[in-house]
Every structure is written in C-alpha cells, then in structure tokens.
Scaffold this motif. Sequence first.
Motif, PDB file in Angstrom:
ATOM      1  N   UNK A   8      33.975  19.406   7.818  1.00  0.00           N
ATOM      2  CA  UNK A   8      32.624  19.829   7.460  1.00  0.00           C
ATOM      3  C   UNK A   8      32.593  21.343   7.343  1.00  0.00           C
ATOM      4  N   UNK A   9      31.941  21.822   6.294  1.00  0.00           N
ATOM      5  CA  UNK A   9      31.745  23.250   6.074  1.00  0.00           C
ATOM      6  C   UNK A   9      30.261  23.457   5.807  1.00  0.00           C
ATOM      7  N   UNK A  10      29.556  23.925   6.817  1.00  0.00           N
ATOM      8  CA  UNK A  10      28.092  23.985   6.762  1.00  0.00           C
ATOM      9  C   UNK A  10      27.588  24.882   5.644  1.00  0.00           C
ATOM     10  N   UNK A  11      28.236  26.028   5.443  1.00  0.00           N
ATOM     11  CA  UNK A  11      27.759  26.984   4.445  1.00  0.00           C
ATOM     12  C   UNK A  11      27.722  26.389   3.049  1.00  0.00           C
ATOM     13  N   UNK A  46      42.771  27.556   2.284  1.00  0.00           N
ATOM     14  CA  UNK A  46      42.032  28.712   1.769  1.00  0.00           C
ATOM     15  C   UNK A  46      40.692  28.841   2.480  1.00  0.00           C
ATOM     16  N   UNK A  47      40.129  27.697   2.886  1.00  0.00           N
ATOM     17  CA  UNK A  47      38.856  27.671   3.594  1.00  0.00           C
ATOM     18  C   UNK A  47      39.054  27.063   4.978  1.00  0.00           C
ATOM     19  N   UNK A  48      38.316  27.579   5.952  1.00  0.00           N
ATOM     20  CA  UNK A  48      38.343  27.039   7.310  1.00  0.00           C
ATOM     21  C   UNK A  48      37.078  26.210   7.544  1.00  0.00           C
ATOM     22  N   UNK A  49      37.227  24.967   7.963  1.00  0.00           N
ATOM     23  CA  UNK A  49      36.043  24.150   8.229  1.00  0.00           C
ATOM     24  C   UNK A  49      35.373  24.562   9.534  1.00  0.00           C
ATOM     25  N   UNK A  50      34.106  24.220   9.663  1.00  0.00           N
ATOM     26  CA  UNK A  50      33.396  24.451  10.914  1.00  0.00           C
ATOM     27  C   UNK A  50      33.771  23.402  11.952  1.00  0.00           C
TER      28      UNK A  50
END
Length: 359
Positions: A8-11, A46-50
């Motif tokens: 999950x990535x809230x942003x 590349x992206x870090x999840x929450x």
Amino acid sequence: MTLQLNAALTARDVDVDLRLEPGERVAVLGPNGAGKSTLLGLLAGILRPDSGRAELDGQVLFDRSPGRQRWVPPHARGIALLAQDPLLFPHLSVLGNVAFGPRAAGQSRRRARAAAMRWLEEVGAAEFADRRPAQLSGGQAQRVAIARALAAEPRLLLLDEPMAALDVGAAPLLRRTLRRVLADRAAVIVTHDLLDALLLAHRVIVLDHGRVVESGPTADVIRHPRTPFTARIAGLNMVTGTAEVAGVRSAGGELVCGTVRADGGAGAIDPGEPAIAVFSPSSVAVYAGPPHGSPRNTFDVTVTELEPRDDQVRVRAHTASGLVLLADVTAPVVGELDLYPGQQAWYVLKATAVTLYPA
C-alpha cells in the motif's frame, strides 16, 4: 520462481495484491492513473510502500509490517525494468550497453561481451553491435534494451508499455520478439494494447483507483469483461483456434480467413498451430439474409443484444457453436433490418479486414 506482493502506498491511493507462479506472465491493464506504473515501481524498488510485504523466490524484497522495516535495494532484487524509453547509455556501443549488466555483476569483460552478443542474436540485433544508440531506430533501440535487460539474467522482468513509443510497423515485430524471449520467463507487462495481453500474457489483472478490480486468464477476462474499462478495450472480435492455409478454424468449426501479420510484415503461421483472428466490429456488415457475391467471411448468427454507442449500435450475436461476434452499425441499419434479440442475421466481412496472429 514465485512472486507474492501485498503493498500500500497512501500518497498514490494504491493498495494491491499480486502473485505470480513460476514462468507466468501477467498483463496489467487499467485507465490512466490507475496505479499500473506504481505497481512496477514497488516491485523494482523505485518506490517504498507505506505497508506490506513482497517476496520473490523466497527472498524478501521488503517487509513494512508492524515492527519490521526490511528493505532490499533495487540492484539486489534480481528484477529488470524495461520502460517505454530504451534509456540506452549514449556513450556506449550497443554491445557495451548489453554487456553492462554482466560486467556489473562481476563477470570478466570477455564473458560479459560473449553473453551480450548471445542476447543480441536472440533479439535479432547482432548486426547493430558496433553502433551507438543514436544510430538506431526506435524499434531497434527497444530490442537492444530487451537484450540488455535479459543479459542481466533477472528473475523477474517488468515491462512498462514497451510498444507505446513505437510506430505501427515496429510494434508487431517487437511483440513477436518478446513472445520468443519471454517463453518460460516470469514477467509483469503493463500495457494499454489488447494484443499485448492476448499474445504475451497468461493472465490479466485490471487496476482501477489503485485496486485490483478484475483478474483471470486473459481470454476469459476479455471474453467476459466485468468493468467498463475492460469492456471498452475488449471491443475487438477475436477468434481463437487452429491455423489452416486460408485462416483460423475455431473450436466450433468456423473458418475465419484473413491476412497473416505475425511480425509486422510478411510471415506465415504453419497449419495446425494455435492462432488468433482479430477484426474490428466496424468492419462487419449485417444482412437480413444470406449475402451473394465475392467470397467473404460469412457467419450465420442469432442476435442476442443491441447496445447504443453514441451514433452507432453494437450488435452482439452468436453462431450456432456459441462463438460470440460483434458488429457496429448505424441506427438506420438497425431499423431497416428490424434487428432484435433472437433474430437470425448474417455477418459478413472481407478477409483483408482480418488479421491473423500466432497464439
């Protein structure tokens, strides 16, 4: 190789679950902003999840569960990302670009160059080995990018709309190259092109607003779409079956004649091989009785549904064997033919309007 991801990535309002079996290829479809590129970014690092956890072939890529903050950097994941832009190093030759991965992994210059040449031959780009990226066409550069990604021997390959920036002539050739080199390889393929999903993937997932809203075998999702987006992109007629000299014979016995476009140009599909015939509903003419004239594809159908679509009406019908076919006609034609569910009609289209592909 298996992949299990929950992240999950809230942003970006993304919360996805994904699982891949060994050698499975999954196509990811969805409207713009649905979260497709975010999914690839989470997998590539590349992206870090929450929150969430991902595991590839027994290796934990990240674990953001309560009390845990495990994170594997992108270069240590065994994952390669192929983007729309080939992103080749402009100062290196084609051979140097493809050898970069093996060299970074510690191979000797000689072994890295040998591996690079092997992969260039595999994608049909060996003749460009001494060129610089600026000397390549878009399709050539993307084939080199595929070779570079595979030369690193990734456990998982991510493709972010690899055909999007190519012209109509280069895309089918690259699609055929990918079909060959992805055989028995795990891959996640983000695409807007229905043919990519049909010809490259075993399974489809559809994202919308950061969630998986539809999932299943490619043919099933396309045949029975459950979301407006999938229904919209599945607006082509597709007949799967076995290749014959003249076309594709469906499981129900219908022969669909067409033009082979296996590689974007001349080509052939050997009789007996699995094949797909694709044609637009707009190319189908509807008749109230059996048509006469030059030989064409003709289907005796029963109308099942009439769907108004702007200034046209989509006529859904099926043959006696259950083959579902679509035709787009104008409202006056519906009135003139007095079309209604349950009525018998004839669908007719020219062979030149049908494209044949290996399945």
